[in-house]
Design an enzyme around this catalytic site. Structure first.
Site, PDB file in Angstrom:
ATOM      1  N   SER A 207      46.336   3.367  12.424  1.00 15.28           N
ATOM      2  CA  SER A 207      46.511   3.829  13.797  1.00 15.28           C
ATOM      3  C   SER A 207      47.182   2.727  14.602  1.00 15.28           C
ATOM      4  CB  SER A 207      45.155   4.148  14.422  1.00 15.28           C
ATOM      5  OG  SER A 207      45.318   4.324  15.814  1.00 15.28           O
TER       6      SER A 207
ATOM      7  N   TYR B 210      36.481   4.045  17.647  1.00 12.62           N
ATOM      8  CA  TYR B 210      37.659   4.409  16.853  1.00 12.62           C
ATOM      9  C   TYR B 210      38.480   3.166  16.495  1.00 12.62           C
ATOM     10  CZ  TYR B 210      41.990   6.692  15.466  1.00 12.62           C
ATOM     11  OH  TYR B 210      43.101   7.094  14.770  1.00 12.62           O
TER      12      TYR B 210
END
Ligand SMILES: [Zn+2]
Length: 656
Positions: A540, A553
């Site tokens: 990510s 996250y």
């Protein structure tokens, strides 16, 4: 064996060619009659050409078409009178025969007429049906097969000794058939090859085939040679790393990666453990044309060296007496019988391995029934060689063209039911890989209906569920060469001070620990990948550029990133490459509904369109963009790259 003729179904097929299509499909539906491209059918019609002249046209099955799914376009129309004349020639080489058939075909773009076209032409009947029926092969490949066939059929069928398909067989039959045919003759048995039936009517010809085969079945039953179940054998667990090792060895012998499909169902396992498996399995295929897919015999056990030596000896023995010089094919087996694994099929794609398995499933029946009739009598290997190295058969294989980049390789994709995962499955399938897709969403099972895809529901936080799924994948495809770690969750945003431990733990569990479990399960398989293992981690942008409110996250993805880097260090010595993609703003996933997108855009004071393209290049990033890079990272372009982290985000200003 019963006729499958159905008036309502037949009514959907208009005209004599339509009925030819219909009854060909009926034959193709029964795997004990024909398998995968085997067998052929024809119909002779009178048609007017552009000048109003009537001529007889033979519509014969084109090569490359399967009877089960054939359509009118699958029949090649050839000039009957001309083709019949060919049968009277003294000799005709294979290339000449192919040329004559091609130049006397009446439709541009028609498939190449079957190599048995001339044989269809010389039979006087309107409809001609030809199969490689198991029961007929069992009878003819037993002691005194010819005499038994005469006993069974009397005047009903002409008996022809084994002659290789093509001109010689057709010319022989053109001479012998009229001599031997009697008033009641409705068929022709080709020993060690198959059976023909014929009539003026489509249904009659088809039902005569059923009758002729049923007669052989009844004969076998009367001789107690029909039900030939072996004592059931039970598998003692599937040794998945042994299967992967075998696949690697076979791929090495072949010179290219191959899939391996294992089956330890009792039918296969009992045969693999049969006390006489050596004698029974090392003779010949049930009918010669299997050889182009299966090689002459299965490998016994896992001794590639012995198999290769025997294959070379077979080649040299037979090539010496061939008419023209032959080039040896790869010496790797296409099937193996192993007391531990049962039956293993090898091939460059999943469809091929399934076909090999199906061919051998029937071969076992044919062998055991012939054995029960007094002893399996295989065909001499020079006949098998003639087919395996026949240029016309080789042409069928060559037609396949260059294999795709990942032919014979296997990929495992997690979180594969939607979004980036699903796109990765598509990109990998497109490049020829077989794909095992895992997801907790049950949609994974039916995502694609094709032999090179296996979808399994799997909770990736459960090590035993992963184990079961990986085992199922190895049974089907033989290993794992490429691993795409994509599954992940995005917990709802919260500042650190109010972040729930539940949210934190679930992010860590799914985004980090699950990946660790999958990597642990798959590592031994990656280490056995014929061309080296590859891992692609879907990371990510949050790793290099975390955002506020996404602590769980961002921290979990950062931990995964570090895990991937350590894997690159630890696994490099086994030739396994580990690379990471950092996507950002991929909005065509289930996560981003229209509403979420609109509210996020509003929060940044942008239109949805501006928000979608909020990057340096002002471009939109799709799941497909990420998937294509993931697939390329498994390919030749990245062959010398490991531990790389590549963004797919349109450019992020604060990272430049
Ligand atoms: Zn045939």
């Amino acid at each position: 064996m019963k006729s499958q003729w159905n008036d309502a179904e037949a009514a959907q097929h208009a005209g004599p060619l339509g009925l030819r299509v219909y009854t060909s499909r009926l034959l193709g539906r029964d795997k004990s009659l024909v398998l995968h491209g085997g067998g052929n059918t024809s119909v002779k019609l009178r048609e007017k050409n552009l000048f109003g002249e009537e001529e007889e046209v033979l519509y014969v099955k084109g090569s490359g078409w399967d009877m089960e799914t054939i359509e009118a376009a699958g029949f090649a129309p050839v000039q009957l009178a001309y083709v019949r004349r060919l049968a009277a020639l003294h000799a005709l080489s294979d290339p000449q025969m192919v040329n004559e058939l091609a130049t006397h075909t009446l439709r541009a773009g028609a498939p190449a007429p079957s190599v048995e076209t001339i044989l269809h032409a010389i039979l006087p009947h309107k409809y001609v049906d030809h199969t490689h029926a198991d029961a007929v092969l069992s009878v003819s490949n037993s002691p005194d097969g010819a005499a038994r066939a005469r006993d069974i059929y009397g005047d009903k069928a002409v008996i022809i000794p084994y002659i290789m398909a093509g001109f010689d067989l057709a010319a022989y039959c053109a001479r012998e058939f009229p001599k031997q045919a009697r008033k009641g003759t409705v068929g022709m048995v080709l020993l060690s090859h198959g059976v023909f039936s014929f009539a003026e009517d489509a249904r009659e010809s088809y039902e005569l085939m059923i009758e002729l085969v049923s007669m052989a079945e009844k004969y076998l039953a009367a001789k107690k040679a029909w039900s030939v179940g072996l004592p059931p054998a039970a598998a003692n667990g599937f040794p998945r790393e042994e299967a992967a090792q075998l696949r690697r060895d076979v791929s090495q012998a072949a010179g290219f990666p191959m899939l391996c499909r294992c089956n330890d169902a009792p039918h296969f396992l009992s045969f693999a453990r049969h006390p006489e498996v050596q004698r029974l399995s090392q003779g010949s295929p049930a009918t010669p044309d299997h050889v182009i897919r299966t090689k002459p015999v299965p490998m016994l056990g896992r001794d590639l060296g012995a198999f290769g030596a025997a294959y070379r000896a077979y080649f040299e023995r037979n090539a010496a007496s061939a008419k023209e010089p032959k080039t040896m094919l790869d010496p790797a087996p296409r099937m193996a019988l192993d007391p531990g694994l049962g039956f293993a099929a090898f091939g460059r794609n999943a469809k091929d391995t399934r076909i090999v398995e199906e061919l051998y499933e029937h071969t076992i029946d044919v062998i055991l029934r012939a054995e029960a009739l007094g002893g399996w009598r295989p065909l001499e290997d020079r006949h098998i060689f003639d087919i395996e190295y026949w240029d016309l058969e080789q042409a069928k294989l060559r037609k396949g063209g260059t294999p795709p980049a990942f032919a014979g390789e296997v990929a495992l994709v997690t979180g594969a039911a939607s979004g980036i995962g699903k796109a990765c499955v598509e990109s990998l399938l497109k490049r020829g890989a077989a794909v095992l897709g895992l997801d907790r969403n049950t949609a994974i099972e039916t995502l694609f209906n094709r032999p090179d895809y296996l979808g399994m529901v799997c909770d990736l936080t459960d090590a035993s569920a992963i184990d079961r799924a990986v085992t199922a994948g190895v049974r089907r495809f033989g290993g794992v060469d490429m691993l795409v770690l994509n599954a992940g969750i995005f917990p709802s945003s919260a500042p650190i001070q109010t972040l729930s431990t539940e949210s934190w733990r679930s992010a860590m569990s799914v985004n980090v620990e699950s990946n660790l479990l999958v990597m642990q399960a798959v590592h031994p398989l990656l280490a056995l990948a014929p061309r080296g293992g590859r891992v692609v981690v879907i990371g990510s942008k949050n790793v290099p550029a975390p955002g506020p409110g996404a602590a769980a996250y961002s921290a979990s993805k950062a931990a995964l990133n570090q895990l991937a880097r350590v894997a690159a260090l630890e696994w490099a010595k086994e030739g396994i490459r580990v690379n990471t993609i950092h996507p950002n703003a991929v909005y065509d996933t289930a996560l981003w509904t229209k509403e979420v997108l609109a509210s996020r855009a509003k929060a940044y004071n942008m239109t949805v369109e501006q928000y979608r393209r909020n990057n340096l290049l002002r471009t939109e990033v799709s799941s497909r963009d990420v998937a294509e890079l993931a697939a390329e990272m498994c390919g030749a372009l990245f062959a010398k790259t490991t531990a790389a982290q590549v963004p797919v985000d349109g450019g992020t200003e604060k990272l430049v």
